[in-house]
Design a protein around this motif. Structure first.
Motif, mmCIF file in Angstrom:
data_model
loop_
_atom_site.group_PDB
_atom_site.id
_atom_site.type_symbol
_atom_site.label_atom_id
_atom_site.label_comp_id
_atom_site.label_asym_id
_atom_site.label_seq_id
_atom_site.Cartn_x
_atom_site.Cartn_y
_atom_site.Cartn_z
ATOM 1 N N PRO A 1 49.729 110.084 13.009
ATOM 2 C CA PRO A 1 47.900 110.334 12.669
ATOM 3 C C PRO A 1 47.408 109.727 11.799
ATOM 4 O O PRO A 1 46.225 109.338 11.647
ATOM 5 C CB PRO A 1 48.114 111.826 12.827
ATOM 6 C CG PRO A 1 49.272 112.336 13.634
ATOM 7 C CD PRO A 1 50.303 111.311 12.976
ATOM 8 N N GLN A 2 47.946 109.732 10.532
ATOM 9 C CA GLN A 2 47.539 109.128 9.206
ATOM 10 C C GLN A 2 47.266 107.700 9.391
ATOM 11 O O GLN A 2 46.408 107.174 8.972
ATOM 12 C CB GLN A 2 48.147 109.510 8.127
ATOM 13 C CG GLN A 2 47.849 109.030 6.800
ATOM 14 C CD GLN A 2 46.412 109.889 6.413
ATOM 15 O OE1 GLN A 2 46.619 111.030 6.112
ATOM 16 N NE2 GLN A 2 45.137 109.195 6.353
ATOM 17 N N GLU A 3 48.355 107.028 9.857
ATOM 18 C CA GLU A 3 48.263 105.753 10.258
ATOM 19 C C GLU A 3 47.168 105.208 11.109
ATOM 20 O O GLU A 3 46.403 104.387 11.135
ATOM 21 C CB GLU A 3 49.608 104.999 10.844
ATOM 22 C CG GLU A 3 50.807 105.018 9.759
ATOM 23 C CD GLU A 3 52.158 104.746 10.270
ATOM 24 O OE1 GLU A 3 52.833 104.190 9.651
ATOM 25 O OE2 GLU A 3 52.117 104.896 11.702
ATOM 26 N N LEU A 4 46.981 106.158 12.329
ATOM 27 C CA LEU A 4 45.699 105.852 13.138
ATOM 28 C C LEU A 4 44.610 106.215 12.576
ATOM 29 O O LEU A 4 43.621 105.412 12.707
ATOM 30 C CB LEU A 4 45.832 106.882 14.355
ATOM 31 C CG LEU A 4 47.273 106.593 15.202
ATOM 32 C CD1 LEU A 4 47.517 107.907 16.033
ATOM 33 C CD2 LEU A 4 47.169 105.306 15.982
ATOM 34 N N TRP A 5 44.266 107.073 11.603
ATOM 35 C CA TRP A 5 43.092 107.655 10.940
ATOM 36 C C TRP A 5 42.671 106.483 10.132
ATOM 37 O O TRP A 5 41.769 105.931 10.283
ATOM 38 C CB TRP A 5 43.101 108.626 10.142
ATOM 39 C CG TRP A 5 41.596 109.305 9.654
ATOM 40 C CD1 TRP A 5 41.354 108.866 8.286
ATOM 41 C CD2 TRP A 5 40.784 109.823 10.079
ATOM 42 N NE1 TRP A 5 40.306 109.035 8.040
ATOM 43 C CE2 TRP A 5 39.663 109.880 9.121
ATOM 44 C CE3 TRP A 5 40.739 110.325 11.501
ATOM 45 C CZ2 TRP A 5 38.637 110.497 9.552
ATOM 46 C CZ3 TRP A 5 39.297 111.072 11.524
ATOM 47 C CH2 TRP A 5 38.155 111.082 10.770
ATOM 48 N N ASN A 6 43.822 105.970 9.524
ATOM 49 C CA ASN A 6 43.656 104.537 8.372
ATOM 50 C C ASN A 6 43.034 103.134 9.202
ATOM 51 O O ASN A 6 42.257 102.708 8.796
ATOM 52 C CB ASN A 6 44.698 104.378 7.739
ATOM 53 C CG ASN A 6 45.237 105.618 6.741
ATOM 54 O OD1 ASN A 6 44.107 106.451 6.372
ATOM 55 N ND2 ASN A 6 46.265 105.449 6.311
ATOM 56 N N ALA A 7 43.731 103.291 10.356
ATOM 57 C CA ALA A 7 43.428 102.047 11.240
ATOM 58 C C ALA A 7 41.897 102.252 11.785
ATOM 59 O O ALA A 7 41.403 101.100 11.945
ATOM 60 C CB ALA A 7 44.490 102.116 12.443
ATOM 61 N N TRP A 8 41.720 103.326 12.157
ATOM 62 C CA TRP A 8 40.081 103.603 13.025
ATOM 63 C C TRP A 8 39.350 103.357 11.609
ATOM 64 O O TRP A 8 38.182 102.544 12.005
ATOM 65 C CB TRP A 8 40.050 105.153 12.961
ATOM 66 C CG TRP A 8 38.863 105.350 13.818
ATOM 67 C CD1 TRP A 8 37.974 106.122 13.487
ATOM 68 C CD2 TRP A 8 38.277 104.834 15.083
ATOM 69 N NE1 TRP A 8 36.732 106.266 14.158
ATOM 70 C CE2 TRP A 8 37.081 105.492 15.170
ATOM 71 C CE3 TRP A 8 38.958 104.418 16.011
ATOM 72 C CZ2 TRP A 8 36.254 105.465 16.386
ATOM 73 C CZ3 TRP A 8 38.408 104.158 17.166
ATOM 74 C CH2 TRP A 8 36.983 104.715 17.404
ATOM 75 N N ASN A 9 39.553 103.499 10.351
ATOM 76 C CA ASN A 9 38.602 103.294 9.404
ATOM 77 C C ASN A 9 38.588 101.711 8.946
ATOM 78 O O ASN A 9 37.291 101.003 8.749
ATOM 79 C CB ASN A 9 38.992 103.929 7.961
ATOM 80 C CG ASN A 9 38.529 105.396 7.956
ATOM 81 O OD1 ASN A 9 37.654 105.917 8.608
ATOM 82 N ND2 ASN A 9 39.252 106.159 7.312
ATOM 83 N N ARG A 10 39.707 100.862 9.168
ATOM 84 C CA ARG A 10 39.665 99.629 9.116
ATOM 85 C C ARG A 10 39.123 98.863 10.223
ATOM 86 O O ARG A 10 38.423 98.033 9.838
ATOM 87 C CB ARG A 10 41.189 99.037 8.923
ATOM 88 C CG ARG A 10 41.920 99.716 7.695
ATOM 89 C CD ARG A 10 43.482 99.334 8.087
ATOM 90 N NE ARG A 10 43.830 97.921 8.433
ATOM 91 C CZ ARG A 10 44.879 97.487 8.957
ATOM 92 N NH1 ARG A 10 45.968 98.683 9.204
ATOM 93 N NH2 ARG A 10 45.186 96.384 9.403
#
Length: 329
Positions: free
Chosen positions: A10-19
């Motif tokens: 989930p944290q990787e997905l959230w960071n990717a969404w911001n990127r």
């Protein structure tokens, strides 16, 4: 943070969404589900049915960013908070408008803008499967001269007209009734309309999604710019109504009668004594205790020491009590 089978955490997905929102479009297909569901406001937005996978999401974001300078960016303000397969966070977008969308903008290119919103993501099989957005899109359009600003919207909002000519008690009662009615609509539970208003929003059944929608509806009906954390800042309908009344009535906290506020709290005391109100009572008790300490005047000797102290001496004292500013944060 757990990792979904065969996918991203989930944290990787959230960071990717911001990127992705900050221009890294190439990663969209790796993190976004190929059956993406999008839930977005109607104003100024495309048809959600056209945003069904990573490449389409990337194209939508690219179209939005094309009207702003390369340094425009979304940064997190609160969160993210993870609950099961969901994440929620508040963000702020800052950038310089270079022209383009919206076509009806009246400001000159080079105008700086900033607006806020809340994103909610649902994860499935290690990808972003669903997206909810609530933001201050109308505020952005007002900054760009495409729609009337907050003052003009306030004249058209229905609640100020209903409150015209009412006294404080009657005005707050109207606001409590409207908050409860909106909550009942969002929860699809008519019984909520008949609640006393002293219950917490959490006990009434509001979750993060319905709290975001309540914020949006109240912002529209009052014409006020309200914080995204509205139901956290004012955890009961009565507390929220009191804040709305103060702003809609045009009075500042300095001009309000403090004894009237105290009397209102005393009226609410019996309802707060019931079961299920323990956390709220504890918070109120702590805040009243803190207020009582602030109301106690310092001894005359202490006042004289403060008045005679130099700026350097005052900063040194604060550093000794709070820690130096370079370590704060």
């Amino acid at each position: 943070m757990s990792r979904a089978t065969g996918g991203h955490s989930p944290q990787e997905l959230w960071n990717a969404w911001n990127r992705l929102w900050n221009g890294d479009y190439a990663i969209a297909d790796d993190y976004v589900s190929r059956t993406m569901r999008v839930n977005i406001p109607e104003f100024g937005m495309p048809d959600p049915a056209t945003l069904s996978d990573g490449p389409r999401i990337a194209a939508w974001i690219a179209a939005f960013r094309s009207s702003y300078d390369d340094d425009a960016a979304i940064t997190g303000e609160l969160g993210p908070f993870f609950v099961g397969d969901y994440a929620i966070g508040r963000w702020v977008f800052r950038g310089t408008w270079t022209g383009g969308r919206p076509a009806i903008a009246t400001v000159e290119p080079g105008t700086g803008v900033a607006f806020r919103g809340v994103d909610i993501l649902r994860f499935e099989d290690g990808r972003i499967a669903e997206y909810w957005l609530t933001d201050d899109q109308l505020d952005l359009y007002a900054q760009l001269g495409a729609v009337a600003g907050p003052d003009a919207r306030a004249q058209q909002a229905p609640l100020p007209a209903r409150l015209a000519g009412l006294g404080a008690d009657a005005g707050r009662a109207v606001l409590v009734e409207r908050v409860l009615d909106l909550a009942a609509e969002l929860l699809e539970d008519e019984e909520v309309s008949g609640a006393a208003g002293t219950e917490t929003f959490l006990s009434l059944g509001l979750d993060s999604l319905s709290a975001v929608e309540l914020h949006s509806r109240l912002q529209q009906e009052t014409g006020l710019r309200l914080p995204a954390t509205l139901t956290f800042d004012f955890p009961t309908p009565w507390a929220l109504a009191g804040s709305l009344w103060t702003r809609l009535d045009g009075r500042s906290a300095d001009s309000a009668d403090p004894l009237d506020a105290l009397a209102r709290l005393e009226e609410l005391a019996p309802a707060l004594a019931g079961p299920g109100q323990e956390a709220l009572r504890a918070e109120i008790g702590d805040r009243l205790a803190g207020l009582a300490k602030r109301l106690v005047a310092p001894p005359a000797a202490a006042r004289e020491q403060i008045e005679e102290a130099s700026a350097a001496e005052l900063f040194a004292y604060l550093d000794s009590r709070l820690g130096s500013a370079e370590h704060s944060g």
